[in-house]
Design a protein around this motif. Sequence first.
Motif, PDB file in Angstrom:
ATOM      1  N   LEU A   7      -1.300   0.409  12.903  1.00  0.00           N
ATOM      2  CA  LEU A   7      -1.238  -0.104  11.537  1.00  0.00           C
ATOM      3  C   LEU A   7      -2.598  -0.532  11.015  1.00  0.00           C
ATOM      4  O   LEU A   7      -2.995  -0.157   9.911  1.00  0.00           O
ATOM      5  N   SER A   8      -3.329  -1.322  11.798  1.00  0.00           N
ATOM      6  CA  SER A   8      -4.623  -1.827  11.346  1.00  0.00           C
ATOM      7  C   SER A   8      -5.585  -0.693  11.047  1.00  0.00           C
ATOM      8  O   SER A   8      -6.252  -0.669  10.007  1.00  0.00           O
ATOM      9  N   ASN A   9      -5.643   0.290  11.944  1.00  0.00           N
ATOM     10  CA  ASN A   9      -6.555   1.413  11.738  1.00  0.00           C
ATOM     11  C   ASN A   9      -6.130   2.273  10.555  1.00  0.00           C
ATOM     12  O   ASN A   9      -6.970   2.789   9.816  1.00  0.00           O
ATOM     13  N   GLY A  10      -4.806   2.428  10.374  1.00  0.00           N
ATOM     14  CA  GLY A  10      -4.328   3.201   9.231  1.00  0.00           C
ATOM     15  C   GLY A  10      -4.691   2.544   7.911  1.00  0.00           C
ATOM     16  O   GLY A  10      -5.075   3.222   6.960  1.00  0.00           O
TER      17      GLY A  10
ATOM     18  N   VAL B 136      -3.693   8.618  -1.583  1.00  0.00           N
ATOM     19  CA  VAL B 136      -4.607   8.280  -0.491  1.00  0.00           C
ATOM     20  C   VAL B 136      -3.825   7.901   0.759  1.00  0.00           C
ATOM     21  O   VAL B 136      -4.155   8.311   1.873  1.00  0.00           O
ATOM     22  N   VAL B 137      -2.757   7.119   0.572  1.00  0.00           N
ATOM     23  CA  VAL B 137      -1.926   6.706   1.713  1.00  0.00           C
ATOM     24  C   VAL B 137      -1.291   7.931   2.374  1.00  0.00           C
ATOM     25  O   VAL B 137      -1.271   8.052   3.605  1.00  0.00           O
ATOM     26  N   SER B 138      -0.772   8.846   1.569  1.00  0.00           N
ATOM     27  CA  SER B 138      -0.112  10.031   2.138  1.00  0.00           C
ATOM     28  C   SER B 138      -1.100  10.930   2.861  1.00  0.00           C
ATOM     29  O   SER B 138      -0.747  11.590   3.842  1.00  0.00           O
ATOM     30  N   MET B 139      -2.362  10.964   2.403  1.00  0.00           N
ATOM     31  CA  MET B 139      -3.353  11.851   3.011  1.00  0.00           C
ATOM     32  C   MET B 139      -4.044  11.224   4.220  1.00  0.00           C
ATOM     33  O   MET B 139      -4.329  11.908   5.205  1.00  0.00           O
ATOM     34  N   TYR B 140      -4.325   9.917   4.143  1.00  0.00           N
ATOM     35  CA  TYR B 140      -5.155   9.292   5.173  1.00  0.00           C
ATOM     36  C   TYR B 140      -4.478   8.162   5.936  1.00  0.00           C
ATOM     37  O   TYR B 140      -5.048   7.644   6.902  1.00  0.00           O
ATOM     38  N   GLY B 141      -3.276   7.772   5.525  1.00  0.00           N
ATOM     39  CA  GLY B 141      -2.646   6.618   6.155  1.00  0.00           C
ATOM     40  C   GLY B 141      -1.625   6.958   7.212  1.00  0.00           C
ATOM     41  O   GLY B 141      -0.720   6.173   7.471  1.00  0.00           O
TER      42      GLY B 141
ATOM     43  N   LEU C 192       0.838  -1.206   0.000  1.00  0.00           N
ATOM     44  CA  LEU C 192       0.000   0.000   0.000  1.00  0.00           C
ATOM     45  C   LEU C 192       0.874   1.257   0.000  1.00  0.00           C
ATOM     46  O   LEU C 192       0.619   2.212  -0.735  1.00  0.00           O
ATOM     47  N   ARG C 193       1.940   1.226   0.816  1.00  0.00           N
ATOM     48  CA  ARG C 193       2.796   2.402   0.930  1.00  0.00           C
ATOM     49  C   ARG C 193       3.660   2.601  -0.306  1.00  0.00           C
ATOM     50  O   ARG C 193       4.003   3.725  -0.663  1.00  0.00           O
ATOM     51  N   GLU C 194       4.044   1.484  -0.955  1.00  0.00           N
ATOM     52  CA  GLU C 194       4.996   1.563  -2.060  1.00  0.00           C
ATOM     53  C   GLU C 194       4.343   1.334  -3.423  1.00  0.00           C
ATOM     54  O   GLU C 194       5.032   1.139  -4.419  1.00  0.00           O
ATOM     55  N   SER C 195       3.019   1.356  -3.465  1.00  0.00           N
ATOM     56  CA  SER C 195       2.321   1.065  -4.716  1.00  0.00           C
ATOM     57  C   SER C 195       2.686   2.061  -5.808  1.00  0.00           C
ATOM     58  O   SER C 195       2.855   3.254  -5.556  1.00  0.00           O
ATOM     59  N   GLY C 196       2.796   1.545  -7.018  1.00  0.00           N
ATOM     60  CA  GLY C 196       3.100   2.402  -8.157  1.00  0.00           C
ATOM     61  C   GLY C 196       1.902   3.228  -8.602  1.00  0.00           C
ATOM     62  O   GLY C 196       2.049   4.133  -9.413  1.00  0.00           O
ATOM     63  N   SER C 197       0.698   2.898  -8.074  1.00  0.00           N
ATOM     64  CA  SER C 197      -0.497   3.647  -8.454  1.00  0.00           C
ATOM     65  C   SER C 197      -0.472   5.022  -7.803  1.00  0.00           C
ATOM     66  O   SER C 197      -0.346   5.151  -6.589  1.00  0.00           O
ATOM     67  N   GLU C 198      -0.590   6.069  -8.609  1.00  0.00           N
ATOM     68  CA  GLU C 198      -0.547   7.433  -8.090  1.00  0.00           C
ATOM     69  C   GLU C 198      -1.723   7.695  -7.156  1.00  0.00           C
ATOM     70  O   GLU C 198      -1.569   8.331  -6.105  1.00  0.00           O
ATOM     71  N   THR C 199      -2.899   7.179  -7.515  1.00  0.00           N
ATOM     72  CA  THR C 199      -4.084   7.397  -6.687  1.00  0.00           C
ATOM     73  C   THR C 199      -3.913   6.791  -5.309  1.00  0.00           C
ATOM     74  O   THR C 199      -4.181   7.432  -4.285  1.00  0.00           O
TER      75      THR C 199
END
Length: 441
Positions: free
Chosen positions: A186-189, A173-178, A162-169
């Motif tokens: 971790l589980s809640n994130g 999302v991870v940077s904004m909400y994770g 999730l953190r290293e995904s090549g998908s820009e979207t």
Amino acid sequence: MNLILLTQNTTPIIGQIAWLLGKIMNGIFYIIDMIGIPNVGLAIILFTIIVNLLMLPLNIKQQKFSKLSAKMSPEIQAVQQKYKGKNQDQQAMMAQQQEINAIYAKYGVSPSGSCVQLLIQMPILFALYRVIYAMPAYVTKIGDTFRVLADKIISVDEGGFLRESGSETISNVVSMYGKSMTDGNLSNGIIDVLNKLSSLDLAFIADHYDLSQLTYEGQLILSNETTRGLIDVYNNFLGLNMGDSPSVLVQRAWSLGQWGILVGAILIPVLSAVTQWINVKLMPQQPTNNNDQASSMAASMKTMNMIMPLFSAWICFSLPSGMGLYWVAGSVVRSIQQVVINRHIDKMDFEEIIKKNSVKSAKKIQKMKETQEKMNAYANMNTKNIQKKASFSSGMSEQEKEKAYKNSTEKESGIKAKPGSMMAKANMVKEYNERNNSNKG
């Protein structure tokens, strides 16, 4: 059943209100789930109706304040015109403020009345937004469903993909909400991130982590070619996925030729703007009475009232459809409330209300005047007493001065305190205090 506490809002005041509103939302979802329609869209509509009904007394009070403000506005403007050009005269400004305060008292309203209403309502509105935007944090069943997916992801690589995904979207999302993914929750994130992903991105993550066969309470969580998953069941409202933004729905519907979904996706931001515009039109307008400042403010408000619905439509186009549905439902409910409140306000006898407030105001002013007169008399008496004590011979002791002062006061007033009377008790207290002060000296 696990309640996902760590993804709930912790902002002071807003967090506590969101927790309470979350209980209401959780109860609503529990009931509609019991009757076989566990639907986020329906839950949002019912939630919006209930919360707006709870806020109805505040809305009525605010509208009453607006109506009284409209009636007293000419009087306030007349006072301001009376003292126009005297801004440097402090006494004139104090007199102006006293006259304006008297007008507010006459109408029984506070100068800060409207601000107080807004201060009460604003945290509630922010908390409403938080509950709807983060439903897994407040609705137990939705949270538990996402928890199964999160546990599987953690067991594979602790959310590394999730953190290293090549998908820009997904990365956005991870940077904004994770954030809680790196804060020890971790589980809640991961749940926060999964809840914000579009259905296409969620399917992409499901393929990587092999989530397609996971179940909750015996039901598939994610849809496959033959079975609709729980998350789709939760989010589907009139054929629209409440977790997807209208922009995503439009793109997908256009590419697949799903014209019904295309129209529905466009309708959400359009209805959001239209219903807000109607809501603004139903609000009572303040009269300008040919006042330049009031006219300028009215023109600014008119411009703002035209811009805000358009701005909300633009924002709504990129947010999850569930938020757009909340805005539409909220505007419709408030518009209906406004019609009812306007009729209720129109039936009120404001002349009688003003008359009663004038009587209360007169009594209050009289009481304040009497209190001030007593304070002035007491201050004068103390001044005279100090001067009288100072007039006695400097060769006398403090005890002799006090005795002479007491005899002089009784002779002047012709009153001698009766044993057990209030005056006698007051004298006892006075003498006790003075003895203590002399001993300290």
